[in-house]
Scaffold this motif. Structure first.
Motif, PDB file in Angstrom:
ATOM      1  N   MET A 144       0.846  -1.161   0.000  1.00  0.00           N
ATOM      2  CA  MET A 144       0.000   0.000   0.000  1.00  0.00           C
ATOM      3  C   MET A 144       0.901   1.237   0.000  1.00  0.00           C
ATOM      4  O   MET A 144       1.885   1.281   0.741  1.00  0.00           O
ATOM      5  CB  MET A 144      -0.896  -0.031   1.244  1.00  0.00           C
ATOM      6  N   SER A 145       0.541   2.204  -0.796  1.00  0.00           N
ATOM      7  CA  SER A 145       1.344   3.428  -0.849  1.00  0.00           C
ATOM      8  C   SER A 145       1.084   4.293   0.379  1.00  0.00           C
ATOM      9  O   SER A 145       0.046   4.173   1.048  1.00  0.00           O
ATOM     10  CB  SER A 145       1.006   4.224  -2.108  1.00  0.00           C
ATOM     11  N   LEU A 146       2.027   5.164   0.670  1.00  0.00           N
ATOM     12  CA  LEU A 146       1.839   6.109   1.775  1.00  0.00           C
ATOM     13  C   LEU A 146       0.652   7.022   1.502  1.00  0.00           C
ATOM     14  O   LEU A 146      -0.072   7.394   2.421  1.00  0.00           O
ATOM     15  CB  LEU A 146       3.100   6.934   2.007  1.00  0.00           C
ATOM     16  N   ARG A 147       0.444   7.370   0.247  1.00  0.00           N
ATOM     17  CA  ARG A 147      -0.696   8.222  -0.117  1.00  0.00           C
ATOM     18  C   ARG A 147      -2.013   7.532   0.245  1.00  0.00           C
ATOM     19  O   ARG A 147      -2.905   8.145   0.828  1.00  0.00           O
ATOM     20  CB  ARG A 147      -0.654   8.529  -1.600  1.00  0.00           C
ATOM     21  N   THR A 148      -2.121   6.260  -0.098  1.00  0.00           N
ATOM     22  CA  THR A 148      -3.338   5.500   0.210  1.00  0.00           C
ATOM     23  C   THR A 148      -3.503   5.322   1.711  1.00  0.00           C
ATOM     24  O   THR A 148      -4.595   5.501   2.249  1.00  0.00           O
ATOM     25  CB  THR A 148      -3.306   4.127  -0.492  1.00  0.00           C
ATOM     26  N   LEU A 149      -2.412   4.970   2.397  1.00  0.00           N
ATOM     27  CA  LEU A 149      -2.488   4.792   3.846  1.00  0.00           C
ATOM     28  C   LEU A 149      -2.878   6.099   4.525  1.00  0.00           C
ATOM     29  O   LEU A 149      -3.693   6.103   5.444  1.00  0.00           O
ATOM     30  CB  LEU A 149      -1.157   4.275   4.393  1.00  0.00           C
ATOM     31  N   SER A 150      -2.341   7.194   4.062  1.00  0.00           N
ATOM     32  CA  SER A 150      -2.688   8.498   4.612  1.00  0.00           C
ATOM     33  C   SER A 150      -4.171   8.793   4.420  1.00  0.00           C
ATOM     34  O   SER A 150      -4.849   9.258   5.343  1.00  0.00           O
ATOM     35  CB  SER A 150      -1.837   9.585   3.944  1.00  0.00           C
ATOM     36  N   ALA A 151      -4.676   8.500   3.233  1.00  0.00           N
ATOM     37  CA  ALA A 151      -6.088   8.735   2.954  1.00  0.00           C
ATOM     38  C   ALA A 151      -6.993   7.871   3.833  1.00  0.00           C
ATOM     39  O   ALA A 151      -8.036   8.327   4.304  1.00  0.00           O
ATOM     40  CB  ALA A 151      -6.383   8.476   1.481  1.00  0.00           C
TER      41      ALA A 151
ATOM     42  N   THR B 160      -6.248   6.626   6.837  1.00  0.00           N
ATOM     43  CA  THR B 160      -6.071   6.846   8.272  1.00  0.00           C
ATOM     44  C   THR B 160      -6.246   8.299   8.703  1.00  0.00           C
ATOM     45  O   THR B 160      -6.465   8.565   9.879  1.00  0.00           O
ATOM     46  CB  THR B 160      -4.669   6.407   8.730  1.00  0.00           C
ATOM     47  N   GLY B 161      -6.090   9.224   7.773  1.00  0.00           N
ATOM     48  CA  GLY B 161      -6.126  10.637   8.129  1.00  0.00           C
ATOM     49  C   GLY B 161      -4.817  11.132   8.717  1.00  0.00           C
ATOM     50  O   GLY B 161      -4.744  12.250   9.233  1.00  0.00           O
TER      51      GLY B 161
ATOM     52  N   ARG C 166      -3.669   2.167  16.044  1.00  0.00           N
ATOM     53  CA  ARG C 166      -4.940   1.477  15.780  1.00  0.00           C
ATOM     54  C   ARG C 166      -5.468   1.815  14.383  1.00  0.00           C
ATOM     55  O   ARG C 166      -5.983   0.950  13.673  1.00  0.00           O
ATOM     56  CB  ARG C 166      -5.969   1.825  16.849  1.00  0.00           C
ATOM     57  N   LYS C 167      -5.345   3.075  13.970  1.00  0.00           N
ATOM     58  CA  LYS C 167      -5.809   3.485  12.638  1.00  0.00           C
ATOM     59  C   LYS C 167      -5.027   2.770  11.541  1.00  0.00           C
ATOM     60  O   LYS C 167      -5.612   2.290  10.565  1.00  0.00           O
ATOM     61  CB  LYS C 167      -5.662   4.999  12.463  1.00  0.00           C
ATOM     62  N   VAL C 168      -3.721   2.719  11.684  1.00  0.00           N
ATOM     63  CA  VAL C 168      -2.886   2.062  10.679  1.00  0.00           C
ATOM     64  C   VAL C 168      -3.199   0.569  10.643  1.00  0.00           C
ATOM     65  O   VAL C 168      -3.339  -0.019   9.568  1.00  0.00           O
ATOM     66  CB  VAL C 168      -1.383   2.316  10.945  1.00  0.00           C
ATOM     67  N   ALA C 169      -3.331  -0.040  11.797  1.00  0.00           N
ATOM     68  CA  ALA C 169      -3.652  -1.470  11.842  1.00  0.00           C
ATOM     69  C   ALA C 169      -4.979  -1.750  11.144  1.00  0.00           C
ATOM     70  O   ALA C 169      -5.071  -2.687  10.336  1.00  0.00           O
ATOM     71  CB  ALA C 169      -3.687  -1.957  13.290  1.00  0.00           C
ATOM     72  N   ALA C 170      -5.985  -0.943  11.417  1.00  0.00           N
ATOM     73  CA  ALA C 170      -7.291  -1.149  10.776  1.00  0.00           C
ATOM     74  C   ALA C 170      -7.182  -0.996   9.264  1.00  0.00           C
ATOM     75  O   ALA C 170      -7.765  -1.785   8.508  1.00  0.00           O
ATOM     76  CB  ALA C 170      -8.312  -0.166  11.345  1.00  0.00           C
ATOM     77  N   ALA C 171      -6.425  -0.005   8.804  1.00  0.00           N
ATOM     78  CA  ALA C 171      -6.254   0.214   7.365  1.00  0.00           C
ATOM     79  C   ALA C 171      -5.548  -0.956   6.698  1.00  0.00           C
ATOM     80  O   ALA C 171      -5.788  -1.247   5.523  1.00  0.00           O
ATOM     81  CB  ALA C 171      -5.487   1.510   7.121  1.00  0.00           C
ATOM     82  N   LEU C 172      -4.687  -1.633   7.449  1.00  0.00           N
ATOM     83  CA  LEU C 172      -3.933  -2.765   6.912  1.00  0.00           C
ATOM     84  C   LEU C 172      -4.599  -4.104   7.204  1.00  0.00           C
ATOM     85  O   LEU C 172      -4.033  -5.160   6.928  1.00  0.00           O
ATOM     86  CB  LEU C 172      -2.508  -2.762   7.496  1.00  0.00           C
ATOM     87  N   ASP C 173      -5.809  -4.053   7.791  1.00  0.00           N
ATOM     88  CA  ASP C 173      -6.538  -5.260   8.180  1.00  0.00           C
ATOM     89  C   ASP C 173      -5.675  -6.136   9.082  1.00  0.00           C
ATOM     90  O   ASP C 173      -5.508  -7.341   8.849  1.00  0.00           O
ATOM     91  CB  ASP C 173      -7.007  -6.032   6.947  1.00  0.00           C
ATOM     92  N   ALA C 174      -5.092  -5.500  10.083  1.00  0.00           N
ATOM     93  CA  ALA C 174      -4.205  -6.176  11.036  1.00  0.00           C
ATOM     94  C   ALA C 174      -4.591  -5.731  12.443  1.00  0.00           C
ATOM     95  O   ALA C 174      -5.483  -4.907  12.619  1.00  0.00           O
ATOM     96  CB  ALA C 174      -2.756  -5.803  10.737  1.00  0.00           C
ATOM     97  N   THR C 175      -3.919  -6.292  13.421  1.00  0.00           N
ATOM     98  CA  THR C 175      -4.106  -5.841  14.799  1.00  0.00           C
ATOM     99  C   THR C 175      -2.950  -4.907  15.167  1.00  0.00           C
ATOM    100  O   THR C 175      -1.878  -4.980  14.553  1.00  0.00           O
ATOM    101  CB  THR C 175      -4.117  -7.020  15.787  1.00  0.00           C
ATOM    102  N   PRO C 176      -3.149  -4.069  16.172  1.00  0.00           N
ATOM    103  CA  PRO C 176      -2.029  -3.241  16.627  1.00  0.00           C
ATOM    104  C   PRO C 176      -0.805  -4.075  17.002  1.00  0.00           C
ATOM    105  O   PRO C 176       0.327  -3.681  16.720  1.00  0.00           O
ATOM    106  CB  PRO C 176      -2.600  -2.497  17.827  1.00  0.00           C
TER     107      PRO C 176
END
Length: 52
Positions: free
Chosen positions: A1-8, A10-11, A33-43
């Motif tokens: 996933m690109s940083l641009r997509t992850l930023s979008a 997660t905010g 928690r936001k990054v984990a959710a965006a990556l479909d992972a746990t913290p």
């Protein structure tokens, strides 16, 4: 996933995510928690923390 997509997803500012990726900055618990959710992972998955 690109940083641009992850930023979008997660905010979180793309520049900050770039610094985190390079080890120059960290993330607080809420952003972890936001990054984990965006990556479909746990913290724990993204911080490599063991559950007690």
């Amino acid at each position: 996933m690109s940083l641009r997509t992850l930023s979008a997803k997660t905010g979180i500012d793309r520049g900050h995510l770039s610094r985190v990726e390079r080890g120059l900055a960290g993330l607080g618990d809420e952003n972890i928690r936001k990054v984990a959710a965006a990556l479909d992972a746990t913290p724990d998955d993204i911080t490599h923390r063991e559950n007690p």
